[in-house]
Design a protein around this motif. Structure first.
Motif, PDB file in Angstrom:
ATOM      1  N   ASN A 101       0.818  -1.209   0.000  1.00  0.00           N
ATOM      2  CA  ASN A 101       0.000   0.000   0.000  1.00  0.00           C
ATOM      3  C   ASN A 101       0.852   1.260   0.000  1.00  0.00           C
ATOM      4  N   ALA A 102       1.963   1.236   0.740  1.00  0.00           N
ATOM      5  CA  ALA A 102       2.856   2.398   0.774  1.00  0.00           C
ATOM      6  C   ALA A 102       3.420   2.673  -0.616  1.00  0.00           C
ATOM      7  N   ALA A 103       3.846   1.622  -1.300  1.00  0.00           N
ATOM      8  CA  ALA A 103       4.391   1.781  -2.650  1.00  0.00           C
ATOM      9  C   ALA A 103       3.330   2.309  -3.606  1.00  0.00           C
ATOM     10  N   SER A 104       2.095   1.834  -3.442  1.00  0.00           N
ATOM     11  CA  SER A 104       1.005   2.255  -4.319  1.00  0.00           C
ATOM     12  C   SER A 104       0.591   3.699  -4.055  1.00  0.00           C
ATOM     13  N   LEU A 105       0.544   4.110  -2.784  1.00  0.00           N
ATOM     14  CA  LEU A 105       0.059   5.442  -2.427  1.00  0.00           C
ATOM     15  C   LEU A 105       1.135   6.518  -2.485  1.00  0.00           C
ATOM     16  N   TYR A 106       2.361   6.157  -2.083  1.00  0.00           N
ATOM     17  CA  TYR A 106       3.407   7.184  -1.907  1.00  0.00           C
ATOM     18  C   TYR A 106       4.610   6.983  -2.834  1.00  0.00           C
ATOM     19  N   GLY A 107       4.528   5.990  -3.698  1.00  0.00           N
ATOM     20  CA  GLY A 107       5.589   5.784  -4.675  1.00  0.00           C
ATOM     21  C   GLY A 107       6.509   4.625  -4.320  1.00  0.00           C
ATOM     22  N   GLU A 108       7.087   4.011  -5.337  1.00  0.00           N
ATOM     23  CA  GLU A 108       8.025   2.897  -5.136  1.00  0.00           C
ATOM     24  C   GLU A 108       9.249   3.377  -4.363  1.00  0.00           C
ATOM     25  N   GLY A 109       9.858   2.476  -3.652  1.00  0.00           N
ATOM     26  CA  GLY A 109      11.060   2.824  -2.896  1.00  0.00           C
ATOM     27  C   GLY A 109      11.513   1.664  -2.030  1.00  0.00           C
ATOM     28  N   ASP A 110      12.405   1.952  -1.142  1.00  0.00           N
ATOM     29  CA  ASP A 110      12.933   0.940  -0.226  1.00  0.00           C
ATOM     30  C   ASP A 110      12.167   1.055   1.088  1.00  0.00           C
ATOM     31  N   TRP A 111      10.961   0.510   1.101  1.00  0.00           N
ATOM     32  CA  TRP A 111      10.071   0.638   2.251  1.00  0.00           C
ATOM     33  C   TRP A 111      10.449  -0.372   3.328  1.00  0.00           C
ATOM     34  N   ARG A 112      10.642   0.155   4.537  1.00  0.00           N
ATOM     35  CA  ARG A 112      11.023  -0.724   5.645  1.00  0.00           C
ATOM     36  C   ARG A 112      10.231  -0.380   6.908  1.00  0.00           C
ATOM     37  N   VAL A 113      10.112  -1.370   7.768  1.00  0.00           N
ATOM     38  CA  VAL A 113       9.336  -1.205   9.003  1.00  0.00           C
ATOM     39  C   VAL A 113      10.085  -0.317   9.991  1.00  0.00           C
ATOM     40  N   ALA A 114       9.384   0.710  10.468  1.00  0.00           N
ATOM     41  CA  ALA A 114       9.940   1.575  11.510  1.00  0.00           C
ATOM     42  C   ALA A 114       9.360   1.212  12.864  1.00  0.00           C
ATOM     43  N   SER A 115       8.110   0.772  12.873  1.00  0.00           N
ATOM     44  CA  SER A 115       7.470   0.360  14.129  1.00  0.00           C
ATOM     45  C   SER A 115       6.252  -0.494  13.801  1.00  0.00           C
ATOM     46  N   ILE A 116       5.834  -1.296  14.777  1.00  0.00           N
ATOM     47  CA  ILE A 116       4.637  -2.122  14.590  1.00  0.00           C
ATOM     48  C   ILE A 116       4.050  -2.445  15.956  1.00  0.00           C
ATOM     49  N   GLN A 117       2.743  -2.293  16.060  1.00  0.00           N
ATOM     50  CA  GLN A 117       2.054  -2.551  17.334  1.00  0.00           C
ATOM     51  C   GLN A 117       0.729  -3.254  17.073  1.00  0.00           C
ATOM     52  N   GLU A 118       0.363  -4.153  17.966  1.00  0.00           N
ATOM     53  CA  GLU A 118      -0.951  -4.787  17.890  1.00  0.00           C
ATOM     54  C   GLU A 118      -2.005  -3.773  18.320  1.00  0.00           C
ATOM     55  N   THR A 119      -3.115  -3.763  17.614  1.00  0.00           N
ATOM     56  CA  THR A 119      -4.189  -2.826  17.936  1.00  0.00           C
ATOM     57  C   THR A 119      -5.508  -3.346  17.348  1.00  0.00           C
ATOM     58  N   VAL A 120      -6.527  -2.524  17.352  1.00  0.00           N
ATOM     59  CA  VAL A 120      -7.784  -2.827  16.660  1.00  0.00           C
ATOM     60  C   VAL A 120      -8.170  -1.587  15.864  1.00  0.00           C
ATOM     61  N   ASP A 121      -8.871  -1.806  14.757  1.00  0.00           N
ATOM     62  CA  ASP A 121      -9.300  -0.657  13.971  1.00  0.00           C
ATOM     63  C   ASP A 121     -10.627  -0.133  14.514  1.00  0.00           C
ATOM     64  N   SER A 122     -11.209   0.851  13.831  1.00  0.00           N
ATOM     65  CA  SER A 122     -12.441   1.491  14.319  1.00  0.00           C
ATOM     66  C   SER A 122     -13.623   0.531  14.366  1.00  0.00           C
ATOM     67  N   ASN A 123     -13.517  -0.579  13.652  1.00  0.00           N
ATOM     68  CA  ASN A 123     -14.586  -1.584  13.664  1.00  0.00           C
ATOM     69  C   ASN A 123     -14.342  -2.674  14.709  1.00  0.00           C
ATOM     70  N   GLY A 124     -13.241  -2.544  15.438  1.00  0.00           N
ATOM     71  CA  GLY A 124     -12.934  -3.533  16.453  1.00  0.00           C
ATOM     72  C   GLY A 124     -12.210  -4.755  15.936  1.00  0.00           C
ATOM     73  N   SER A 125     -11.748  -4.715  14.691  1.00  0.00           N
ATOM     74  CA  SER A 125     -11.044  -5.866  14.108  1.00  0.00           C
ATOM     75  C   SER A 125      -9.570  -5.853  14.515  1.00  0.00           C
ATOM     76  N   PRO A 126      -9.052  -6.975  15.007  1.00  0.00           N
ATOM     77  CA  PRO A 126      -7.633  -7.038  15.380  1.00  0.00           C
ATOM     78  C   PRO A 126      -6.741  -6.785  14.168  1.00  0.00           C
ATOM     79  N   CYS A 127      -5.681  -6.016  14.373  1.00  0.00           N
ATOM     80  CA  CYS A 127      -4.756  -5.724  13.282  1.00  0.00           C
ATOM     81  C   CYS A 127      -3.446  -5.200  13.873  1.00  0.00           C
TER      82      CYS A 127
END
Length: 237
Positions: free
Chosen positions: A93-119
């Motif tokens: 999605n990052a490549a599609s929305l903001y352009g191709e590049g060397d996309w890497r993880v800076a942070s990641i956390q367990e959470t839920v979205d506005s619908n309560g779905s785990p993500c």
């Protein structure tokens, strides 16, 4: 003359008696030997059957143990697999929305979205752009979209992200030192504690320069980083 004939008859009768006795003894001996051999064969057959039965039981037990081990291994890898799928979707999605590049993880956390779905809330940086900000996505194995809900809100989230980014950078730096230079990328990040009880992240990293690279795991925070191998004597693939 009659006396001589009588003596001869007695002698012949005695000889016949001896022959019959000898034959009887031989027959008895043969019968005993046959019976003993038959008994021995029966015992051997029973022993063989018992051994085969025991071997079958061992094989069955081994199959059950192998099945349980496979199930345990499979369950142990479920979380990493879900997280890796979420990271992949966020990167696409990052490549599609903001352009191709060397996309890497800076942070990641367990959470839920506005619908309560785990993500996972995945922060990505484009290393091809030295001025790249961190882009955030709410991502799982089934959906992914940009997360703008916390933009400009509070410093706590920014501090947590900054701490995790330091931990991730520490992992990539140590991975290069311990396992060789390469295109090291984050495969998973989970909240954890070190064996001595210090709060940290347990981070998995893969060297994308090697097609057969295993996942190497590290305990890392913004103040320390060391490999799981240094504690347990092996890397957890």
């Amino acid at each position: 003359m009659k006396k001589v004939l009588s003596i001869l008859a007695v002698c012949m009768a005695a000889s016949m008696s001896l022959l019959l006795c000898a034959c009887g003894q031989n027959a008895s001996s043969d019968s005993t030997a046959t019976t003993a051999a038959s008994t021995k064969a029966t015992v051997a057959t029973a022993a063989s059957t018992k051994a085969d039965s025991k071997q079958s039981a061992v094989s069955a037990s081994s199959t059950v143990n192998n099945s349980e081990q496979s199930e345990t291994t499979s369950n142990g890898q479920t979380d990493d697999s879900e997280q890796q799928k979420a990271i992949r979707k966020a990167t696409e999605n990052a490549a599609s929305l903001y352009g191709e590049g060397d996309w890497r993880v800076a942070s990641i956390q367990e959470t839920v979205d506005s619908n309560g779905s785990p993500c996972y809330r995945v922060g990505l940086i484009n290393y091809s752009n030295s001025q790249s900000p961190t882009y955030y996505f709410l991502s799982s194995s089934t959906f992914c979209y940009p997360d703008t809900s916390n933009e400009g809100n509070g410093s706590e989230n920014q501090q947590d992200d900054s701490s995790q980014q330091h931990a991730i950078q520490g992992v990539i730096s140590l991975a290069n030192q311990m396992y060789g230079e390469g295109d090291w990328r984050i495969a998973s990040v989970i909240d954890a504690t070190t064996p001595s009880g210090e709060a940290c992240w347990y981070i998995g990293a893969i060297n994308y320069s090697k097609s057969q690279s295993p996942t190497y795991y590290f305990y890392s925070s913004d103040s320390f980083t060391y490999a799981d191998e240094e504690v347990n004597g092996y890397y957890n693939n």
